[in-house]
Design an enzyme around this catalytic site. Structure first.
Site: not given
Ligand code: PGA
Length: 247
Positions: A91, A161
């Site tokens: 992440h 992401e």
């Molecule tokens: P968010 O985060 O939905 O708050 O943008 C997603 C993530 O970091 O997995």
């Protein structure tokens, strides 16, 4: 659809956590989506042990070491022992705290060794007009998967992401057509690394400002397999609405 609720460190109150789990179990009974909850490690231990519901659990991160004298680390083995099925690996918030492509490779192999399915997060810091962000994403995928066996590569779930979208609101998130392009690109890169050059079975999910205002549009156009949801997953009403939007 695969819906992963990443609670991050937002949920610290036990009653709130219980309410969210109860809501998720109820949603899982009536939804066709697969719901995966990623609570903090203490709450993972509390809720995943003996879980018989349709909800499944992910650990938010795992240690790059297999265990031993490593104070504070959560190993893949410990996460698996309490009932996690998945492990989020790489992440951007962990990369910002020091995870490198090398430690991510280690984490992926520990996850597989303990029977956890890794959810590998990738994504660029920013977009540019020359397409450097595409090279960045390619490099993240190639470096993470290269050390794995062909069978393991095929089992990794990819979570795209983009860092610029994480924590923002729906109107600052990715546009559906840009997501469509990115999912195609990721599958193309994956295909080069997979047995039979076939990435059609790999699950690719999207995360970054997924809210009730954009989830349906993102799901509709992009052929994405699901979502990794952060801030919008920690309120029972909002989370229910999100799951229902795409059911
Ligand atoms: P968010 O985060 O939905 O708050 O943008 C997603 C993530 O970091 O997995």
């Amino acid at each position: 659809m695969l819906i992963i609720a990443n609670w991050k460190a937002y949920v610290e109150d036990l009653d709130r956590a219980k309410e969210l789990i109860a809501t998720s179990k109820k949603l899982a009974r009536s939804s066709e989506s697969v719901l995966v909850i990623a609570p903090s490690a203490p709450f993972l231990g509390l809720f995943a042990v003996g879980n018989k519901s349709k909800v499944t659990f992910a650990v938010q991160d795992i240690s790059a070491t297999p265990g031993g004298a490593k104070t504070g680390e959560v190993t893949a083995s410990a996460a698996s022992a309490v009932g996690a099925t998945y492990a989020i690996v790489g992440h951007s918030e962990r990369r910002a705290l020091g995870d490198t492509n090398e430690t991510i490779t280690e984490k992926l192999s520990h996850a597989f060794a303990q029977g956890l399915t890794p959810i590998l997060c990738i994504g660029e810091h920013k977009r540019d007009t020359e397409g450097w962000y595409l090279n960045f994403v390619r490099e993240q995928i190639v470096s993470a998967l290269s050390a794995l066996t062909p069978r393991e590569r095929a089992r990794v779930i990819i979570a795209y992401e983009p860092i610029w979208a994480i924590g923002k609101s729906a109107d600052q998130s990715i546009q559906p057509h840009d997501l469509t392009e990115m999912i195609l690109y990721i599958r193309k890169v994956l295909a080069e690394l997979l047995p039979g050059k076939n990435a059609s079975h790999t699950q690719v999910v999207y995360g970054g400002a997924v809210e009730t205002g954009n989830i349906r549009a993102l799901a509709g156009e992009s052929r994405v397999d699901g979502f990794l949801i952060g801030h919008a997953s920690i309120d029972p009403k909002t989370f229910s609405a999100l799951v229902q939007e795409i059911s």
